[in-house]
Design an enzyme around this catalytic site. Sequence first.
Site, short mmCIF file in Angstrom:
data_model
loop_
_atom_site.label_atom_id
_atom_site.label_comp_id
_atom_site.label_asym_id
_atom_site.label_seq_id
_atom_site.Cartn_x
_atom_site.Cartn_y
_atom_site.Cartn_z
N GLU A 18 68.77 10.59 2.79
CA GLU A 18 68.26 11.01 4.10
C GLU A 18 66.91 11.74 4.01
O GLU A 18 66.34 12.11 5.03
CB GLU A 18 69.28 11.91 4.80
CG GLU A 18 70.65 11.29 4.99
CD GLU A 18 70.63 10.08 5.92
OE1 GLU A 18 69.63 9.89 6.64
OE2 GLU A 18 71.61 9.32 5.93
N GLY B 155 73.17 32.32 12.59
CA GLY B 155 74.13 32.99 11.70
C GLY B 155 75.54 33.04 12.25
O GLY B 155 76.07 32.07 12.77
N THR B 156 76.16 34.23 12.18
CA THR B 156 77.58 34.37 12.51
C THR B 156 77.87 34.38 14.00
O THR B 156 79.03 34.43 14.41
CB THR B 156 78.16 35.65 11.88
OG1 THR B 156 77.48 36.79 12.41
CG2 THR B 156 78.02 35.63 10.36
#
Length: 277
Positions: free
Chosen positions: A205, A9-10
Amino acid sequence: MNSLLFVYGTLRKHEKNHHLLAQSACINEQARTKGSLFAAKEGPTVVFNDEDEGYIYGEVYEADELCIHKLDQFFQGYHKQTVFVETDVGIKIALIYFMNKDGCAGFTKISSGDWKEHQMISKSKNPIYYFAYGSCMDNARFQKAGVDHYFQDPVGRAVLKGYTTRFTLKREDGSRADMLEDGGTTEGVLYRIPYSALSYLYKREGVESLTYRPAFVDVEAGGRHYKDCLTFLVLQKEAEIAPPQHYQIEIERGAELYLSPEFTEKLKRHMNSLPKG
């Protein structure tokens, strides 16, 4: 005493709370552990339960006690435990911060398990910088599929440090290209593409079929540093075998057009040295 720490995440590189890891060394940029990722109110969070089939993607850092103390404050209300983390150089044991399942009731699950990919998709990021290192360095299949207009703005040759081009995706006719985060250096083509090109790339892909996964890397091109460039990495890596001739021709054609002569020759020698499947 230092600890290995799995972040998501952050807290990841270039994300808004990454400064909390400013004094910590990144050990692995490409890492994953079993679990589920949710977009909680205060930011992305991890949940573990017995039914977890998916992975959370993130990075591994070596963190000292001061860093862990800061993160304990940042993750107030969270739990902390050690988990097995998969990397390209083996399994590691690292700390992770997580929430109980009940704490995420009502929050959206991020199905890919990758916060960076979630941000790219949810914000319809435009343009996208795409790092190609295999057959997508060549435009023959772009033209055949009628999508070559998406790839008309190449930045050009790009260098990626920390990775090596390998051929770990096994198919009936031979292998397909991959990159391993093993401390090497590789080259590829950096394209500036519109958001609308993603549907073609994801299909080519095999993202939905779990063949390759979207990943993000930092590259150098034309004297500039490009952050969080999209690329694709093989999910189920196997021992290397030689690629089929038609695929090798595409790679060599793209490499000869864009990459350094030294790297192009090195790549050719490596492909020619691999055993047939």
